[in-house]
Design a protein around this motif. Structure first.
Motif, short mmCIF file in Angstrom:
data_model
loop_
_atom_site.label_atom_id
_atom_site.label_comp_id
_atom_site.label_asym_id
_atom_site.label_seq_id
_atom_site.Cartn_x
_atom_site.Cartn_y
_atom_site.Cartn_z
N CYS A 50 0.84 -1.19 0.00
CA CYS A 50 0.00 0.00 0.00
C CYS A 50 0.87 1.25 0.00
N PHE A 51 1.94 1.20 0.82
CA PHE A 51 2.82 2.37 0.89
C PHE A 51 3.72 2.49 -0.33
N GLN A 52 3.84 1.38 -1.09
CA GLN A 52 4.68 1.45 -2.28
C GLN A 52 3.89 1.82 -3.52
N ASP A 53 2.58 1.74 -3.42
CA ASP A 53 1.73 2.04 -4.56
C ASP A 53 1.72 3.55 -4.83
N GLU A 54 2.12 3.94 -6.03
CA GLU A 54 2.25 5.36 -6.34
C GLU A 54 0.91 6.09 -6.31
N LYS A 55 -0.10 5.41 -6.88
CA LYS A 55 -1.44 6.01 -6.92
C LYS A 55 -1.93 6.33 -5.52
N ILE A 56 -1.77 5.32 -4.65
CA ILE A 56 -2.24 5.50 -3.28
C ILE A 56 -1.48 6.61 -2.59
N MET A 57 -0.17 6.62 -2.78
CA MET A 57 0.64 7.61 -2.07
C MET A 57 0.33 9.02 -2.54
N GLY A 209 -7.38 13.64 -12.89
CA GLY A 209 -5.99 13.74 -12.42
C GLY A 209 -5.87 13.87 -10.93
N VAL A 210 -6.70 14.66 -10.29
CA VAL A 210 -6.59 14.86 -8.84
C VAL A 210 -7.42 13.80 -8.14
N ASN A 211 -6.86 13.19 -7.12
CA ASN A 211 -7.59 12.20 -6.35
C ASN A 211 -7.29 12.34 -4.86
N THR A 212 -8.33 12.31 -4.07
CA THR A 212 -8.10 12.14 -2.63
C THR A 212 -8.27 10.66 -2.35
N LEU A 213 -7.98 10.25 -1.13
CA LEU A 213 -8.05 8.84 -0.81
C LEU A 213 -9.44 8.28 -1.08
N THR A 215 -11.86 9.30 -3.17
CA THR A 215 -12.22 9.16 -4.59
C THR A 215 -11.34 8.10 -5.26
N MET A 216 -10.08 8.03 -4.80
CA MET A 216 -9.19 7.03 -5.35
C MET A 216 -9.72 5.62 -5.02
N LEU A 217 -10.13 5.44 -3.77
CA LEU A 217 -10.69 4.16 -3.35
C LEU A 217 -11.86 3.77 -4.25
N TYR A 218 -12.70 4.77 -4.51
CA TYR A 218 -13.90 4.52 -5.30
C TYR A 218 -13.54 4.04 -6.70
N THR A 219 -12.60 4.75 -7.36
CA THR A 219 -12.24 4.35 -8.72
C THR A 219 -11.55 2.98 -8.73
N GLU A 220 -10.72 2.74 -7.72
CA GLU A 220 -10.03 1.46 -7.67
C GLU A 220 -11.01 0.32 -7.45
N LEU A 221 -12.00 0.58 -6.57
CA LEU A 221 -12.97 -0.47 -6.26
C LEU A 221 -13.76 -0.87 -7.49
N LYS A 226 -8.67 -4.78 -4.33
CA LYS A 226 -7.30 -5.19 -4.00
C LYS A 226 -7.16 -5.17 -2.48
N PRO A 227 -6.48 -6.14 -1.89
CA PRO A 227 -6.33 -6.16 -0.43
C PRO A 227 -5.61 -4.92 0.11
N GLU A 228 -4.80 -4.26 -0.72
CA GLU A 228 -4.14 -3.05 -0.27
C GLU A 228 -5.17 -2.02 0.20
N LEU A 229 -6.32 -2.07 -0.47
CA LEU A 229 -7.35 -1.09 -0.12
C LEU A 229 -7.92 -1.35 1.28
N TYR A 230 -7.92 -2.63 1.70
CA TYR A 230 -8.32 -2.91 3.09
C TYR A 230 -7.36 -2.22 4.06
N ALA A 231 -6.09 -2.38 3.74
CA ALA A 231 -5.06 -1.78 4.60
C ALA A 231 -5.25 -0.27 4.66
N LEU A 232 -5.45 0.32 3.47
CA LEU A 232 -5.62 1.76 3.40
C LEU A 232 -6.84 2.20 4.21
#
Ligand SMILES: Nc1ncnc2c1ncn2[C@@H]1O[C@H](COP(=O)(O)OP(=O)(O)OP(=O)(O)O)[C@@H](O)[C@H]1O
Ligand SMILES: [Mg+2]
Lengths: 266, 357
Positions: A50-57, A209-213, A215-221, A226-232
């Protein structure tokens, strides 16, 4: 005895229903298995990736910026507004308070869409529009937190300070500010949680282009879980919990300290 | 005691269109203990707030030492106020409260500490430096408010019902303390109260107000013994105020009975208000009185009995040291000197004089 047990059980069930989904989420974030139904042992891998994922960071960074900037600015604006409102006559006060409270009651999605419509007329959607939107919807919360403090601290202390030779600014800083500070602080905390919490308004005002956590979660879901999203999500939950505790416990601790100090004096 | 220190000139003030003060004129002399006395809502606090600089008049000027201060902000006026509502700073200790004004005027630390000690002693609260405001009783808080004001050595101290919240015993003690303070400090006091006894006890000069008009200005003796109108007479103490007709110089008719009095110059057959204090009504044998009546009630008041006597259709209020049982048939007499004659209000702006029952 039975009654007590029953009421305990009832309480337990309520909290279970409230928190069960989050508990499941937290457990899954440590689950060493890609599927949701099998427990594959304990792992911290999801947190690592999760911490290595660029999108998430990058979303994380945006969120932090938006949250703090909007909280600071809305606290400033909201506090000044509360001071202004408290100086108004009764009738005016009711009207202005009603006006500031409407965004609170308005459905987020309506606020979001109307802001988007307004913003696209004047500028490109992006970081700034999200920031402005967050400031806007946080201000009423700050006002609601500060205004009661202003009302409780009676006007005569401020006038007494003037009477003793203080300039209006010095009188505010020395007399009014210490009394409304807890309200300003809890308003700030409220603004932070509101900003962290928001999805719909951000979604409509963010542009590409701009994402907060959130909105990012929503698009990823939408693409698949992905289990990273649980962690996030777990991290987000604890961050909000921490802030809420800070906002609630700190003022109480302070009050307790003041109380025990007084008892010592007596 | 001669120089005017403060002058109110034609001061008018209204809130939301309702007139609170109407062309008020008043002067306050140096070193005077002046009391504004009147019923709730008559404009006492408003007058004081105008002087303190927390309100500006709609019309008129206020002079301080001959200087126009009408538009001077509150923090630049050389006077301090003890407010009607408690106004200590709750997050500061008692010492910090008292030091507030001194710190602003940049006094040295040693000076401030001395002053705090001195002021606490003056209000009989030695050793309270580090107490918190919440731990003080109402009376103690009010005394600290007084201490906080006087350490700045103002030329004038404004006090807005400072003893309103205290019990009788403490109030009497504090009245005495305040009078002592005034003697010791030699400053001018402008005091607001709605308690006539307090005003009579403490003041050099009393200003009786009603509905924004000044009714009478005078020494406590003048106000008590020679009220200028029915309102003052009634407000200063419960009195017998009776409609009468001034038949001639030194002769008045009330309740159908002619009585000799000492007032002159009212003209002939003029309607007047007649004031007779309850302690000035003498109960005598029915045959010896101006009129006869029956005692309808008797209350023991400590130093005296308070009686109601029904005579000629009027219920007289009488104070006497004798025990006169209910139902006794008595005669009423009044010494001419104790009959106070007053003009009836005539013009419309005098209608504030009328007593609301
Ligand atoms: N800020 C204000 N806004 C509107 N009306 C006011 C305001 N302050 C005072 N008034 C009105 O002005 C009138 C006089 O008020 P003031 O406070 O001077 O009375 P007071 O003589 O001090 O009475 P009290 O003995 O109850 O303190 C009252 O009718 C009051 O309602
Ligand atoms: Mg008042």
């Amino acid at each position: 005895m039975v009654k007590k047990c029953a009421s305990r059980l009832y309480m337990f069930l309520i909290f279970l229903f409230l928190y069960l989904p989050i508990i499941v989420l937290i457990i899954l974030s440590f689950n060493n298995s890609k599927t949701r139904v099998v427990w594959g042992g304990f792992t911290l891998d999801w947190y690592k990736s999760c911490f290595q994922d660029e999108k998430i960071m990058s979303a994380f960074l945006t969120t932090i910026q938006i949250t703090f900037l909007s909280a600071i600015l809305s606290t400033l604006i909201g506090t000044l507004a509360a001071i202004g409102i408290s100086a108004m006559k009764k009738r005016q006060q009711t009207i202005y308070l009603g006006a500031t409270n409407i965004p609170l009651l308005n459905a987020d999605i309506v606020t979001g869409i109307s802001m988007m419509l307004l913003f696209v007329k004047f500028m490109d959607l992006g970081f700034v529009t999200v920031l402005v939107a967050h400031i806007t919807f946080s201000i009423p919360y700050v006002i609601l937190n500060v205004l009661p403090k202003l009302k409780a601290c009676n006007r005569s202390t401020y006038e007494a300070a003037l009477d003793l030779g203080a300039s209006p600014l010095y009188a505010f800083y020395k007399v009014t500010w210490p009394e409304i500070r807890p309200g300003v602080f809890s308003g700030f905390m409220m603004a932070i949680t509101m900003s962290l919490d928001d999805f719909s308004i951000t979604y409509f005002t963010k542009g590409p282009g701009v994402n907060t956590l959130s909105t990012m979660l929503y698009t990823e879901l939408k693409k698949g879980i992905k289990p990273e999203l649980y962690a996030l999500s777990t991290i987000l939950f604890f961050a909000v919990l921490f802030i809420l505790l800070l906002g609630n416990v700190l003022p109480q601790k302070k009050a307790q300290r003041a109380l025990s100090k007084q008892q010592k004096d007596l | 005691m001669s120089k005017h220190l403060i002058d109110f000139i034609d001061i008018s003030k209204s809130y939301d269109g309702s007139l609170v003060l109407d062309e008020l004129n008043l002067y306050i002399r140096e070193n005077e203990f002046l009391t504004l006395l009147g019923p709730s809502g008559c404009g006492k606090t408003t007058t004081l707030r105008l002087l303190g600089g927390f309100e500006t008049p709609d019309q008129g000027r206020i002079l301080f030492d001959g200087e126009d201060i009408t538009n001077l902000p509150a923090n630049e006026r050389k006077l301090n106020t003890v407010f009607q509502k408690y106004s200590l700073f709750p997050h500061m200790s008692i010492a910090e409260n008292i030091a507030f004004g001194l710190k602003i005027s940049k006094k040295s630390k040693a000076y401030i500490n001395d002053k705090i000690k001195y002021a606490l002693k003056l209000v009989n609260l030695d050793g309270f430096e580090n107490r918190s405001v919440d731990s003080l009783s109402g009376g103690q808080q009010q005394r600290i408010a007084i201490a906080r004001a006087i350490v700045n050595e103002p030329k004038v101290l404004l006090l807005d019902e400072p003893l309103g919240a205290l019990d009788l015993k403490l109030r009497q003690n504090m009245q005495y303390e305040l009078m002592r303070l005034k003697e010791e400090l030699g400053i001018t006091f402008v005091y607001v109260t709605h308690d006539q006894e307090e005003a009579l006890t403490m003041s050099d000069t009393i200003v009786v107000m009603n509905q924004g008009y000044i009714q009478q200005i005078g020494t406590p003796e003048m106000i008590y013994n020679e009220p200028e109108n029915a309102f003052v007479a009634d407000f200063i103490g419960h009195s017998n105020i009776i409609d009468g007709v001034m038949l001639d110089d030194r002769l008045v008719e009330i309740l159908g009975v002619k009585m000799p009095c000492v007032d002159e110059g009212f003209g002939k057959n003029k309607p007047v208000d007649v004031v007779i204090r309850p302690e000035d009504v003498e109960l005598v044998d029915p045959a010896d009185g101006y009129m006869e009546g029956d005692v309808t009630s008797l209350i023991f008041k400590g130093v005296h009995y308070e009686l109601d006597v029904m005579a000629n259709g009027y219920e007289w209020l009488v104070h006497t040291t004798k025990h006169v049982p209910v139902g006794t048939h008595v005669g009423i007499r009044v010494t001419p000197f104790n009959i106070q004659i007053m003009h009836k209000p005539e013009s419309s702006d005098e209608k504030a004089v009328e007593i609301d029952e």
